[in-house]
Design a protein around this motif. Structure first.
Motif, PDB file in Angstrom:
ATOM      1  N   PHE A   1       2.547  -0.805  -3.587  1.00 45.19           N
ATOM      2  CA  PHE A   1       1.946  -0.756  -4.908  1.00 45.19           C
ATOM      3  C   PHE A   1       2.171   0.637  -5.482  1.00 45.19           C
ATOM      4  O   PHE A   1       1.671   1.629  -4.926  1.00 45.19           O
ATOM      5  CB  PHE A   1       0.446  -1.054  -4.824  1.00 45.19           C
ATOM      6  N   VAL A   2       2.911   0.740  -6.564  1.00 48.39           N
ATOM      7  CA  VAL A   2       3.218   2.032  -7.185  1.00 48.39           C
ATOM      8  C   VAL A   2       2.294   2.226  -8.383  1.00 48.39           C
ATOM      9  O   VAL A   2       2.279   1.411  -9.304  1.00 48.39           O
ATOM     10  CB  VAL A   2       4.691   2.108  -7.611  1.00 48.39           C
ATOM     11  N   PHE A   3       1.541   3.302  -8.356  1.00 41.98           N
ATOM     12  CA  PHE A   3       0.537   3.584  -9.389  1.00 41.98           C
ATOM     13  C   PHE A   3       0.920   4.883 -10.092  1.00 41.98           C
ATOM     14  O   PHE A   3       0.590   5.978  -9.612  1.00 41.98           O
ATOM     15  CB  PHE A   3      -0.837   3.705  -8.733  1.00 41.98           C
ATOM     16  N   PRO A   4       1.600   4.808 -11.243  1.00 42.64           N
ATOM     17  CA  PRO A   4       2.118   6.022 -11.880  1.00 42.64           C
ATOM     18  C   PRO A   4       1.143   6.720 -12.820  1.00 42.64           C
ATOM     19  O   PRO A   4       1.462   7.789 -13.356  1.00 42.64           O
ATOM     20  CB  PRO A   4       3.321   5.492 -12.656  1.00 42.64           C
ATOM     21  N   SER A   5      -0.035   6.142 -13.049  1.00 47.69           N
ATOM     22  CA  SER A   5      -0.973   6.721 -14.014  1.00 47.69           C
ATOM     23  C   SER A   5      -1.469   8.091 -13.551  1.00 47.69           C
ATOM     24  O   SER A   5      -1.734   8.306 -12.367  1.00 47.69           O
ATOM     25  CB  SER A   5      -2.161   5.787 -14.226  1.00 47.69           C
ATOM     26  N   ARG A   6      -1.632   8.990 -14.519  1.00 55.27           N
ATOM     27  CA  ARG A   6      -2.223  10.303 -14.253  1.00 55.27           C
ATOM     28  C   ARG A   6      -3.587  10.453 -14.928  1.00 55.27           C
ATOM     29  O   ARG A   6      -4.177  11.531 -14.876  1.00 55.27           O
ATOM     30  CB  ARG A   6      -1.294  11.412 -14.759  1.00 55.27           C
ATOM     31  N   THR A   7      -4.083   9.386 -15.556  1.00 50.95           N
ATOM     32  CA  THR A   7      -5.290   9.519 -16.380  1.00 50.95           C
ATOM     33  C   THR A   7      -6.397   8.549 -15.987  1.00 50.95           C
ATOM     34  O   THR A   7      -7.396   8.461 -16.696  1.00 50.95           O
ATOM     35  CB  THR A   7      -4.953   9.304 -17.866  1.00 50.95           C
ATOM     36  N   ASP A   8      -6.282   7.826 -14.890  1.00 46.92           N
ATOM     37  CA  ASP A   8      -7.318   6.870 -14.517  1.00 46.92           C
ATOM     38  C   ASP A   8      -8.484   7.573 -13.837  1.00 46.92           C
ATOM     39  O   ASP A   8      -8.297   8.521 -13.065  1.00 46.92           O
ATOM     40  CB  ASP A   8      -6.752   5.800 -13.587  1.00 46.92           C
ATOM     41  N   THR A   9      -9.680   7.046 -14.080  1.00 45.49           N
ATOM     42  CA  THR A   9     -10.866   7.616 -13.450  1.00 45.49           C
ATOM     43  C   THR A   9     -11.017   7.148 -12.006  1.00 45.49           C
ATOM     44  O   THR A   9     -11.628   7.826 -11.187  1.00 45.49           O
ATOM     45  CB  THR A   9     -12.131   7.226 -14.223  1.00 45.49           C
ATOM     46  N   PHE A  10     -10.501   5.964 -11.701  1.00 45.56           N
ATOM     47  CA  PHE A  10     -10.619   5.440 -10.340  1.00 45.56           C
ATOM     48  C   PHE A  10      -9.369   4.655  -9.952  1.00 45.56           C
ATOM     49  O   PHE A  10      -8.661   5.013  -9.026  1.00 45.56           O
ATOM     50  CB  PHE A  10     -11.868   4.558 -10.213  1.00 45.56           C
ATOM     51  N   GLY A  11      -9.071   3.587 -10.657  1.00 46.71           N
ATOM     52  CA  GLY A  11      -7.910   2.775 -10.317  1.00 46.71           C
ATOM     53  C   GLY A  11      -8.291   1.632  -9.397  1.00 46.71           C
ATOM     54  O   GLY A  11      -7.865   1.578  -8.241  1.00 46.71           O
ATOM     55  N   LEU A  12      -9.119   0.690  -9.900  1.00 47.52           N
ATOM     56  CA  LEU A  12      -9.551  -0.447  -9.103  1.00 47.52           C
ATOM     57  C   LEU A  12      -8.372  -1.251  -8.571  1.00 47.52           C
ATOM     58  O   LEU A  12      -8.443  -1.837  -7.483  1.00 47.52           O
ATOM     59  CB  LEU A  12     -10.464  -1.345  -9.955  1.00 47.52           C
ATOM     60  N   VAL A  13      -7.277  -1.275  -9.324  1.00 47.76           N
ATOM     61  CA  VAL A  13      -6.107  -2.041  -8.890  1.00 47.76           C
ATOM     62  C   VAL A  13      -5.581  -1.557  -7.540  1.00 47.76           C
ATOM     63  O   VAL A  13      -5.026  -2.343  -6.770  1.00 47.76           O
ATOM     64  CB  VAL A  13      -4.987  -1.991  -9.957  1.00 47.76           C
ATOM     65  N   MET A  14      -5.741  -0.276  -7.246  1.00 46.28           N
ATOM     66  CA  MET A  14      -5.296   0.215  -5.940  1.00 46.28           C
ATOM     67  C   MET A  14      -6.117  -0.401  -4.817  1.00 46.28           C
ATOM     68  O   MET A  14      -5.573  -0.786  -3.769  1.00 46.28           O
ATOM     69  CB  MET A  14      -5.370   1.751  -5.898  1.00 46.28           C
ATOM     70  N   LEU A  15      -7.434  -0.507  -5.017  1.00 53.16           N
ATOM     71  CA  LEU A  15      -8.278  -1.142  -4.008  1.00 53.16           C
ATOM     72  C   LEU A  15      -7.909  -2.604  -3.829  1.00 53.16           C
ATOM     73  O   LEU A  15      -7.886  -3.120  -2.704  1.00 53.16           O
ATOM     74  CB  LEU A  15      -9.748  -1.037  -4.415  1.00 53.16           C
ATOM     75  N   GLU A  16      -7.636  -3.305  -4.932  1.00 53.29           N
ATOM     76  CA  GLU A  16      -7.263  -4.716  -4.837  1.00 53.29           C
ATOM     77  C   GLU A  16      -5.947  -4.878  -4.097  1.00 53.29           C
ATOM     78  O   GLU A  16      -5.793  -5.803  -3.275  1.00 53.29           O
ATOM     79  CB  GLU A  16      -7.194  -5.325  -6.239  1.00 53.29           C
ATOM     80  N   ALA A  17      -4.989  -3.979  -4.353  1.00 48.50           N
ATOM     81  CA  ALA A  17      -3.717  -4.034  -3.632  1.00 48.50           C
ATOM     82  C   ALA A  17      -3.933  -3.788  -2.144  1.00 48.50           C
ATOM     83  O   ALA A  17      -3.391  -4.509  -1.291  1.00 48.50           O
ATOM     84  CB  ALA A  17      -2.745  -3.011  -4.211  1.00 48.50           C
ATOM     85  N   LEU A  18      -4.721  -2.782  -1.806  1.00 45.30           N
ATOM     86  CA  LEU A  18      -4.986  -2.475  -0.401  1.00 45.30           C
ATOM     87  C   LEU A  18      -5.667  -3.649   0.296  1.00 45.30           C
ATOM     88  O   LEU A  18      -5.362  -3.967   1.456  1.00 45.30           O
ATOM     89  CB  LEU A  18      -5.855  -1.225  -0.301  1.00 45.30           C
ATOM     90  N   ALA A  19      -6.599  -4.299  -0.399  1.00 49.34           N
ATOM     91  CA  ALA A  19      -7.276  -5.454   0.195  1.00 49.34           C
ATOM     92  C   ALA A  19      -6.298  -6.579   0.499  1.00 49.34           C
ATOM     93  O   ALA A  19      -6.543  -7.394   1.400  1.00 49.34           O
ATOM     94  CB  ALA A  19      -8.371  -5.952  -0.746  1.00 49.34           C
ATOM     95  N   CYS A  20      -5.202  -6.630  -0.241  1.00 48.66           N
ATOM     96  CA  CYS A  20      -4.152  -7.627   0.003  1.00 48.66           C
ATOM     97  C   CYS A  20      -3.113  -7.129   1.001  1.00 48.66           C
ATOM     98  O   CYS A  20      -2.076  -7.784   1.207  1.00 48.66           O
ATOM     99  CB  CYS A  20      -3.476  -8.004  -1.314  1.00 48.66           C
ATOM    100  N   GLY A  21      -3.379  -5.976   1.623  1.00 48.16           N
ATOM    101  CA  GLY A  21      -2.487  -5.460   2.652  1.00 48.16           C
ATOM    102  C   GLY A  21      -1.285  -4.708   2.132  1.00 48.16           C
ATOM    103  O   GLY A  21      -0.298  -4.549   2.858  1.00 48.16           O
ATOM    104  N   VAL A  22      -1.357  -4.203   0.904  1.00 49.31           N
ATOM    105  CA  VAL A  22      -0.216  -3.520   0.285  1.00 49.31           C
ATOM    106  C   VAL A  22      -0.522  -2.028   0.152  1.00 49.31           C
ATOM    107  O   VAL A  22      -1.497  -1.654  -0.514  1.00 49.31           O
ATOM    108  CB  VAL A  22       0.103  -4.130  -1.097  1.00 49.31           C
ATOM    109  N   PRO A  23       0.292  -1.148   0.758  1.00 46.45           N
ATOM    110  CA  PRO A  23       0.052   0.294   0.670  1.00 46.45           C
ATOM    111  C   PRO A  23       0.345   0.838  -0.724  1.00 46.45           C
ATOM    112  O   PRO A  23       1.025   0.200  -1.531  1.00 46.45           O
ATOM    113  CB  PRO A  23       1.014   0.871   1.706  1.00 46.45           C
TER     114      PRO A  23
END
Length: 345
Positions: A246-268
């Motif tokens: 999961f590539v997260f290019p944002s520099r302005t997010d306060t948290f990034g819930l999508v990263m947690l959802e990706a990790l929960a699906c087993g995706v680094p």
């Protein structure tokens, strides 16, 4: 407790703020609380400039006041800084009632990115909105520190969670793309900095799942990338699971819930070492943070999916909701009940 949740972000909008608020309200209801959600669907609206998918309530003050009076809340939480948030703020201040706010989005950075207005101007408006709040909930330690440094005296820490029953590994192959699949999920908008991902020299495929005002332009600019829109959380979980990184290019997010959802699906995760990724990934062997985003994406391929899943399991919505309740400032019967309980103890 009867909790009024005033928000300019709600379904059918698709963004991280809506996902957080819908999960939070569902969890609070399951805990026995009565939640009144006051959102744009109950008001005349106009499209948000430069982001027409977001409706803004038009002159909501009088109608919101009537709805809040009828609901008779024990506590008020203003989740956003839009027209409804400002109207809710005014209602509380006129009656001398305490309220809490949240800082879900780096709104000043988005305004600067879209208009070129000085960043300090936008932060001055945000300070004015949040200053009377009994507490301003920050979704990560990094945002808490940043707001304190920028003069938000009521800033307090608050975390976000993930539904690990819904977001779990579902197997590969949903899109049938050449591997490895480097994935982005989320709003497709200028502030998400997607060219920083789509310009990378990476093997396999680049996949963007989501909608937003920048989507059509990016599809023309990057014809070799793959763009998809999914419907519902089940399909979304399958889309996450199809990625290898999961590539997260944002520099302005306060948290990034999508990263947690990706990790929960087993995706680094591969991301820049900034607010959001630092709070979700830093210190755990579930992602790579680097200013060399291509190098981070390649290195993340070696991370075990089981480790990603185990890390995400630490973020439960039950814990998030319980922390949220401690941040509220009840008034009326709820406050009297709390005071009586304290005196009895």
């Amino acid at each position: 407790m009867r909790i009024a949740m005033v928000t300019d972000a709600w379904t059918p909008q698709r963004n991280g703020v809506v996902r957080v608020l819908t999960a939070l309200t569902a969890t609070l209801k399951a805990m026995g609380h009565e939640i009144g959600v006051f959102e744009p669907g109950a008001f005349p609206t106009l499209p948000c400039p430069s982001y027409p998918e977001i409706p803004l309530a038009l002159f909501p003050g009088a109608r919101l006041a009537g709805l809040l009076e009828a609901f008779a809340p024990d506590a008020v939480h203003l989740a956003t800084e839009g027209p409804l948030g400002w109207a809710g703020r005014g209602w509380c201040l006129e009656r001398g009632l305490p309220f809490t706010t949240a800082y879900h989005t780096k709104f000043p950075d988005y305004v600067t990115a879209r208009t070129g207005l000085p960043l300090d101007w936008s932060y001055a408006v945000m300070r004015r909105f949040h200053r009377p709040a009994a507490a301003t909930l920050c979704p990560s330690p990094s945002v808490y520190r940043e707001l304190r440094e920028r003069g938000f005296p009521g800033a307090v820490e608050w975390s976000h969670g993930v539904d690990t029953d819904t977001f779990r590994p579902r197997g590969k192959g949903m899109f049938g793309l050449p591997r490895p699949v480097f994935l982005y999920v989320g709003r497709v908008a200028v502030e998400k900095n997607l060219p920083a991902f789509l310009d990378l020299d990476l093997p396999g495929s680049k996949l963007v799942v989501g909608d937003g005002p920048a989507r059509a332009g990016l599809m023309r600019r990057y014809p070799e990338a793959h763009f998809h829109i999914v419907n519902g959380d089940d399909e979304l979980a399958r889309a996450y699971s199809d990625g290898d990184v999961f590539v997260f290019p944002s520099r302005t997010d306060t948290f990034g819930l999508v990263m947690l959802e990706a990790l929960a699906c087993g995706v680094p995760v591969a991301a820049f070492p900034v607010t959001g990724p630092r709070d979700v990934v830093d210190g755990a062997a579930v992602g790579v943070l680097s200013e060399d985003l291509a190098g981070a994406a390649r290195a993340a391929l070696a991370i075990a999916p089981d480790a990603c899943r185990a890390h995400a399991a630490r973020f439960s919505w039950g814990a998030v909701a319980r922390q949220f309740l401690t941040r509220l400032r009840p008034f009326g019967p709820a406050a009297q009940k709390g005071a009586a309980t304290t005196q009895a103890g």
